[in-house]
Design a protein around this motif. Structure first.
Motif, mmCIF file in Angstrom:
data_model
loop_
_atom_site.group_PDB
_atom_site.id
_atom_site.type_symbol
_atom_site.label_atom_id
_atom_site.label_comp_id
_atom_site.label_asym_id
_atom_site.label_seq_id
_atom_site.Cartn_x
_atom_site.Cartn_y
_atom_site.Cartn_z
ATOM 1 N N UNK A 1 91.119 48.963 42.138
ATOM 2 C CA UNK A 1 91.355 48.396 43.462
ATOM 3 C C UNK A 1 92.453 49.132 44.224
ATOM 4 N N UNK A 2 93.233 49.928 43.540
ATOM 5 C CA UNK A 2 94.390 50.577 44.155
ATOM 6 C C UNK A 2 94.171 52.049 44.486
ATOM 7 N N UNK A 3 93.053 52.623 44.082
ATOM 8 C CA UNK A 3 92.840 54.054 44.305
ATOM 9 C C UNK A 3 91.539 54.289 45.069
ATOM 10 N N UNK A 4 91.476 55.407 45.788
ATOM 11 C CA UNK A 4 90.271 55.701 46.569
ATOM 12 C C UNK A 4 89.221 56.472 45.771
ATOM 13 N N UNK A 5 88.050 56.520 46.332
ATOM 14 C CA UNK A 5 86.902 57.335 45.972
ATOM 15 C C UNK A 5 86.750 57.855 44.573
ATOM 16 N N UNK A 6 86.920 59.153 44.448
ATOM 17 C CA UNK A 6 86.603 59.857 43.206
ATOM 18 C C UNK A 6 87.402 59.344 42.017
ATOM 19 N N UNK A 7 88.692 59.081 42.207
ATOM 20 C CA UNK A 7 89.498 58.577 41.090
ATOM 21 C C UNK A 7 89.032 57.173 40.694
ATOM 22 N N UNK A 8 88.638 56.366 41.650
ATOM 23 C CA UNK A 8 88.116 55.031 41.333
ATOM 24 C C UNK A 8 86.839 55.147 40.510
ATOM 25 N N UNK A 9 85.972 56.075 40.870
ATOM 26 C CA UNK A 9 84.735 56.269 40.101
ATOM 27 C C UNK A 9 85.042 56.750 38.686
#
Length: 186
Positions: A157-165
């Motif tokens: 919930x705290x990181x965007x896009x690629x790192x979240x994936x």
């Protein structure tokens, strides 16, 4: 005109099909390097993405150290745990960490470890305490995998896009590891 009754649908997924779905999703998502995932550093301080990636790398290294400690105490678990440890090493590398790798040995083909890497390392981390029995060691390792998977799922919930994936993929793999570590001992 009457129609035939619809086919009976099972009430819910079975455990094995659910595990296969999670594992398949993790394989499809892959472990990419997450380059170009956004957020630059400002005024010399690391971004949210950089801090999350560094923590994920440290956590993966910690899991690898736990596997190494258990394998050092119980070498008979090498065949069972070797592929899981190798996957944890790949997770650490995906987050930018250089995890310990052992040199290939003569027992590698029997261990089932992909890439020929030995699942054991000469010296485990001194901070990891291994329980007195194999069953307890597996349970402790499964609990560590489960806790880490949960932490990574919250971090999504705290990181965007690629790192979240990437976090999602590795969290799913960690949950599968916990399942495999506990199910095999039954």
């Amino acid at each position: 005109m009457s129609y035939p009754p619809p086919p009976r649908v099972p009430s819910g997924p079975r455990r094995r099909s659910l595990l296969a779905t999670v594992a398949g999703g993790a394989l499809l998502a892959g472990c990419s390097d997450g380059a170009g995932s956004g957020e630059e550093t400002t005024a010399g301080s690391p971004s949210v993405v950089e801090r999350a990636r560094a923590r994920a790398a440290r956590d993966s290294r910690g899991i690898v150290e736990r596997y190494d400690a258990v394998l050092a105490a119980y070498p008979t678990l090498a065949e069972r745990m070797g592929p899981l440890r190798a996957e944890a090493v790949r997770h650490a590398e995906a987050f930018g960490e250089t995890a310990p790798k052992a040199s290939p040995g003569p027992s590698d083909s029997a261990s089932g470890t992909p890439g020929g890497a030995s699942p054991s390392v000469a010296s485990p981390a001194p901070s990891v305490t291994v329980p007195a029995t194999e069953k307890e060691a597996l349970a402790q390792l499964a609990a560590a995998e489960r806790a880490l998977a949960d932490r990574r799922a919250r971090a999504l919930l705290e990181v965007p896009g690629e790192l979240a994936r990437l976090l999602a993929s590795v969290a799913a793999a960690g949950a599968a590891h916990a399942y495999l570590l506990t199910e095999g001992s039954r």
